[in-house]
Design a protein around this motif. Structure first.
Motif, PDB file in Angstrom:
ATOM      1  N   PRO A 382     -12.129  20.225  20.199  1.00  0.00           N
ATOM      2  CA  PRO A 382     -11.518  19.080  20.876  1.00  0.00           C
ATOM      3  C   PRO A 382     -11.952  19.001  22.332  1.00  0.00           C
ATOM      4  O   PRO A 382     -12.267  20.023  22.953  1.00  0.00           O
ATOM      5  N   GLN A 383     -11.973  17.798  22.854  1.00  0.00           N
ATOM      6  CA  GLN A 383     -12.249  17.635  24.280  1.00  0.00           C
ATOM      7  C   GLN A 383     -11.510  16.416  24.805  1.00  0.00           C
ATOM      8  O   GLN A 383     -11.517  15.357  24.190  1.00  0.00           O
ATOM      9  N   VAL A 384     -10.869  16.584  25.960  1.00  0.00           N
ATOM     10  CA  VAL A 384     -10.237  15.454  26.630  1.00  0.00           C
ATOM     11  C   VAL A 384     -10.923  15.259  27.974  1.00  0.00           C
ATOM     12  O   VAL A 384     -11.012  16.195  28.767  1.00  0.00           O
ATOM     13  N   PHE A 386     -10.424  13.548  31.410  1.00  0.00           N
ATOM     14  CA  PHE A 386      -9.265  13.007  32.110  1.00  0.00           C
ATOM     15  C   PHE A 386      -9.678  11.860  33.033  1.00  0.00           C
ATOM     16  O   PHE A 386      -9.374  11.839  34.219  1.00  0.00           O
ATOM     17  N   GLY A 454      -4.487  11.564  25.724  1.00  0.00           N
ATOM     18  CA  GLY A 454      -4.792  12.996  25.809  1.00  0.00           C
ATOM     19  C   GLY A 454      -3.938  13.843  24.884  1.00  0.00           C
ATOM     20  O   GLY A 454      -4.438  14.766  24.225  1.00  0.00           O
ATOM     21  N   GLU A 455      -2.642  13.530  24.828  1.00  0.00           N
ATOM     22  CA  GLU A 455      -1.750  14.336  23.983  1.00  0.00           C
ATOM     23  C   GLU A 455      -1.810  13.911  22.519  1.00  0.00           C
ATOM     24  O   GLU A 455      -1.297  14.604  21.641  1.00  0.00           O
ATOM     25  N   LEU A 457      -4.538  13.614  20.942  1.00  0.00           N
ATOM     26  CA  LEU A 457      -5.696  14.247  20.308  1.00  0.00           C
ATOM     27  C   LEU A 457      -5.303  15.376  19.365  1.00  0.00           C
ATOM     28  O   LEU A 457      -5.937  15.564  18.324  1.00  0.00           O
ATOM     29  N   HIS A 458      -4.264  16.120  19.717  1.00  0.00           N
ATOM     30  CA  HIS A 458      -3.991  17.303  18.897  1.00  0.00           C
ATOM     31  C   HIS A 458      -3.598  16.941  17.457  1.00  0.00           C
ATOM     32  O   HIS A 458      -3.817  17.729  16.538  1.00  0.00           O
ATOM     33  N   SER A 459      -3.058  15.743  17.258  1.00  0.00           N
ATOM     34  CA  SER A 459      -2.785  15.305  15.883  1.00  0.00           C
ATOM     35  C   SER A 459      -4.091  15.271  15.096  1.00  0.00           C
ATOM     36  O   SER A 459      -4.141  15.668  13.921  1.00  0.00           O
ATOM     37  N   THR A 461      -6.807  17.015  15.883  1.00  0.00           N
ATOM     38  CA  THR A 461      -7.334  18.373  15.779  1.00  0.00           C
ATOM     39  C   THR A 461      -6.691  19.108  14.605  1.00  0.00           C
ATOM     40  O   THR A 461      -7.365  19.836  13.865  1.00  0.00           O
ATOM     41  N   VAL A 462      -5.384  18.920  14.428  1.00  0.00           N
ATOM     42  CA  VAL A 462      -4.707  19.544  13.283  1.00  0.00           C
ATOM     43  C   VAL A 462      -5.267  18.973  11.971  1.00  0.00           C
ATOM     44  O   VAL A 462      -5.527  19.711  11.017  1.00  0.00           O
ATOM     45  N   THR A 482       5.036   4.146  18.964  1.00  0.00           N
ATOM     46  CA  THR A 482       4.177   5.017  19.771  1.00  0.00           C
ATOM     47  C   THR A 482       2.720   4.594  19.594  1.00  0.00           C
ATOM     48  O   THR A 482       2.386   3.852  18.665  1.00  0.00           O
ATOM     49  N   ILE A 483       1.875   5.103  20.482  1.00  0.00           N
ATOM     50  CA  ILE A 483       0.438   4.846  20.354  1.00  0.00           C
ATOM     51  C   ILE A 483      -0.088   5.506  19.074  1.00  0.00           C
ATOM     52  O   ILE A 483      -1.039   5.047  18.457  1.00  0.00           O
ATOM     53  N   SER A 484       0.602   6.572  18.673  1.00  0.00           N
ATOM     54  CA  SER A 484       0.190   7.311  17.466  1.00  0.00           C
ATOM     55  C   SER A 484       0.130   6.419  16.231  1.00  0.00           C
ATOM     56  O   SER A 484      -0.482   6.790  15.236  1.00  0.00           O
TER      57      SER A 484
END
Lengths: 497, 497
Positions: A382-384, A386, A454-455, A457-459, A461-462, A482-484
């Motif tokens: 993963p990469q964010v 900023f 940024g936050e 992304l981990h969804s 990555t999982v 949500t943006i999700s």
């Protein structure tokens, strides 16, 4: 504040240390770690937690590049920029933040974030855990043997881990070195805002520093050799970030090369000559075009390796071609993924591997996703970035997946069309992409570009590292609004036909 | 803006509609959907996309509670509050946002967000997709038959889906109804900021509206019968939110009940009497203590069911005990999970089920996570409370997991100790918890409380719904420095012993 301290491990390890060591002679350790950045700290912590003795050798600040000249200061400079940018798109708040940032306050906070470039906190952590620290430059002196400047010699019973990281490289341009340009170090630690800043390089460092220094008041020109920004991500990431930088007043020039640099007087203006014949005069010049491994002066030649190169390692992070297999290369030096978090991941794997081999425990190498192989390096990095908007990606881009021979389908969605995004910021602009492996119906890669992703992304990555099938992702319901919820749109589009 | 429009489906479905219908008589449809909120819209869209004809019956605004009186307006009121709160913790920006919100601008934006309580956009979407709309109150008139006020009768070939949602309930307190209190509808649509607002109820509505109206300038008293806020989440969620509300100047009183309410003159002050003997005088009173299904006047008695109750359904969303199995209950009415996104999830499942049964295709019920069962309702329901700090949870709390008989381990971590969090907001306060099923080594539930955690939740939802083993989550590396790195801390703590 100590950025990379593995806090949970601290108390346990400290208790273990307090209960007495292993009675080793002072200069002999189970494991010698070269480099006290986040990666070295984590390798040392892991092997120590597994019952091995370890020493860290560092000639600069304990905590490394990330803590003082990369992730931490850059994020401290960038968070005010993105927070202001988002607040400007929130009705009822936008007028209040129409003005400029308080640059001195931002710089002062950056200074505090990096503990004023002092490593006392990190050293205290090493002490508390029971890890020894030797200050000075270290060189290998044959198998399992390390000499430190000043004459001290260390011997490793089980392993030496090279965690010395990477450094910026200056391209071979006439006048450049003499002009004393900024590298990522100076760009993240500068004490004042330059009036005019020229940045060469459109990767993460170039983009983030253009974002930060422009918002802090500098006039910024960004010079890029290729045709866009963030070339390692999906093309739309660079497009959206370039659009936003232009709106912020950054001059972006693509397809240009620097042919010469002149600085007449130290501290005076610098003139940047382009291959187009143009000249740009600025107060500072930042070169952000590439990195090289810190392996030049490590004594690699004493163990049959070539100094100055990236270390070739296997998935257990062991350096190839060293008899006895006692040498490890962890983090940037192995060129698998030049990212702090990925180096720390490798450190967790390497620590487990070194401990298992020391105890004679068989490795779990046959399990691709076991604890002894850094498999995510090849599938789920993963990469964010900023920047404003943030650009976040994990796994393979569409182009990378195609080159790797996967049969793929690419699904895109306009993030601005997601209700949660439009509520997050008025006039939200962003984009999401998922790359699906059609043979297994799992995700190979996901990219999000937009404010506040940024936050998110981990969804992804999982999902990518977990190889969660599309069919099951259908049951992972994003909360509304949500943006999700872009996940739902991407999955609907994939399943719709 | 149409919040719940399933945008990807739109174009395909519109093309299908343009290519000609199925020639059915005007009052006979394959599927009749009662209620034109997000849930009804999604059921209709899904069955229509599968080739069935469908009609939506709605007597209020198409788009439903969520679009006009719940998720959308509440988030439009709350986003400025959290954005300001976060900006206040960002050095270089904090001084600029020290003042109050521009309340008229926030309310005007809220009005625009709900399209000024007009449903033209949503109706246009129904049209574009090829779905018929009948306006009016609908009642069942025996199997597969629906009468609409005004005399029109509709007949369903395959299914009737009840998607009428829920409504707020006023408790039986003397004087309450006569005092004309606010419910969630008035609280999200009020045209002006009340001087003094008393809120009864410490669940999501009470907490969110206390957060919003306090920040917009009201003096707010929050009365709670139990001993804390957000009782359905992990206890620390309510603690952190209560602490923050108190700092914002909200008067929180726990363990109290309202014994009587008096409003002498319409529009005049309202007096709230507590069981402690205290009296509170306010300008408005919001009752946020519970909801009931909108099933009172649907003609359920004509098909053997009891009006006014929640509809009992199986995992395919089919109502129990109706011969022929043509009746479905989707969304709030079935009481599985009173959340818009979960109702939409059920709508996707119900749409697929109805279409499969209509075509005589066997259902995939035997696959717990197949497309024909709403399994996530029981294992992976996510919720984000848009309070300050945000509270986000998915799956089971520790107490729920214990009650369900799982052998669990609970891991907590201080979010403020995560580097990415401290960079996000100075003095960050928050907490994370994961509940691990020790027998399967998968996650049963995850809770995050803190600024900016709303988008972090989906990582947990993928992990819980995906039943991703802890061992594999170890390879899902969080990007540094993000708040998501709390994942690493939680996993380290679990694996550390």
């Amino acid at each position: 504040m100590s950025a990379n301290r593995p806090t949970e491990a601290t108390e346990e390890s400290a208790a273990r240390a307090a209960s007495g060591g292993d009675g080793a002679a002072p200069d002999t350790y189970d494991v010698i770690v070269l480099g006290g950045g986040p990666v070295g700290e984590n390798v040392a912590d892991r092997v120590h937690a597994a019952g091995l003795s370890a020493v860290v050798v560092e000639h600069e600040l304990v905590g490394g590049e990330c803590s003082y000249w990369a992730c931490m200061p850059s994020k401290a400079l960038l968070r005010p920029v993105t927070a202001r940018s988002e607040a400007r798109r929130v009705p009822g708040l936008s007028d209040a933040v129409a003005g400029p940032l308080d640059a001195p306050a931002v710089l002062a906070h950056r200074d505090a974030t990096v503990s004023y470039w002092k490593d006392d906190g990190q050293v205290r952590w090493l002490d508390s855990v029971g890890l020894d620290l030797v200050r000075g430059r270290a060189r290998l002196a044959g198998p399992r043997r390390v000499t430190v400047e000043g004459g001290r010699t260390l011997v490793a019973r089980h392993a030496v881990a090279v965690c010395t990281g990477s450094r910026p490289v200056l391209p071979n341009v006439p006048g450049l070195a003499a002009a004393k340009p900024w590298t990522s170090r100076e760009a993240t630690s500068a004490k004042a805002v330059p009036g005019r800043l020229v940045i060469v390089g459109g990767g993460v460092v170039g983009v983030e520093m253009a974002t930060a220094w422009r918002a802090l008041g500098a006039s910024v020109t960004l010079l890029v050799r290729g045709d866009g920004l963030l070339p390692r991500m999906e093309p739309f990431a660079g497009h959206l970030v370039a659009e936003s930088l232009a709106e912020a007043g950054v001059f972006l020039r693509t397809g240009v090369e620097v042919s010469e640099v002149r600085r007449e007087a130290p501290g005076g203006p610098v003139t940047v000559l382009l291959d187009t014949g143009d000249e740009i005069v600025a107060d500072e010049l930042l070169i952000a075009t590439g990195r090289a491994p810190r392996t030049e002066d490590l004594g690699l030649e004493t163990v049959g390796l070539t100094p100055g190169g990236w270390l070739e390692v296997d998935d257990t992070l062991r350096v190839d071609g060293v008899p006895g297999g006692w040498l490890y290369g962890v983090g940037d030096v192995n060129h698998r993924a030049l990212l702090t978090h990925q180096g720390k991941y490798q450190a967790r794997v390497a620590g487990a591997v070194i401990a298992a081999r020391a105890r004679g425990v068989p490795l779990l190498e046959t399990d691709r996703w076991g604890a002894h192989v850094a498999t995510a390096d090849r599938h789920a990095v993963p990469q964010v970035v900023f920047s404003d908007p943030e650009a976040a990606a994990v796994g393979l881009s569409a182009a990378e997946a195609e080159r790797a021979g996967y049969r793929i389908r690419v699904i895109d969605h306009d993030l601005g069309a997601v209700a949660g995004a439009s509520l997050y910021a008025d006039g939200y602009r962003g984009r999401a992409r998922m790359v699906v492996d059609l043979d297994r119906e799992v995700l190979l890669g996901v990219t999000f570009v937009g404010p506040g992703v940024g936050e998110l992304l981990h969804s992804a990555t999982v999902a990518v590292a977990g190889e969660v099938p599309i069919e099951r992702l259908w049951h992972a319901v994003p909360a509304y609004p949500t943006i999700s919820e872009v996940w739902l749109r991407l999955l609907e589009a994939f399943r719709g036909d």
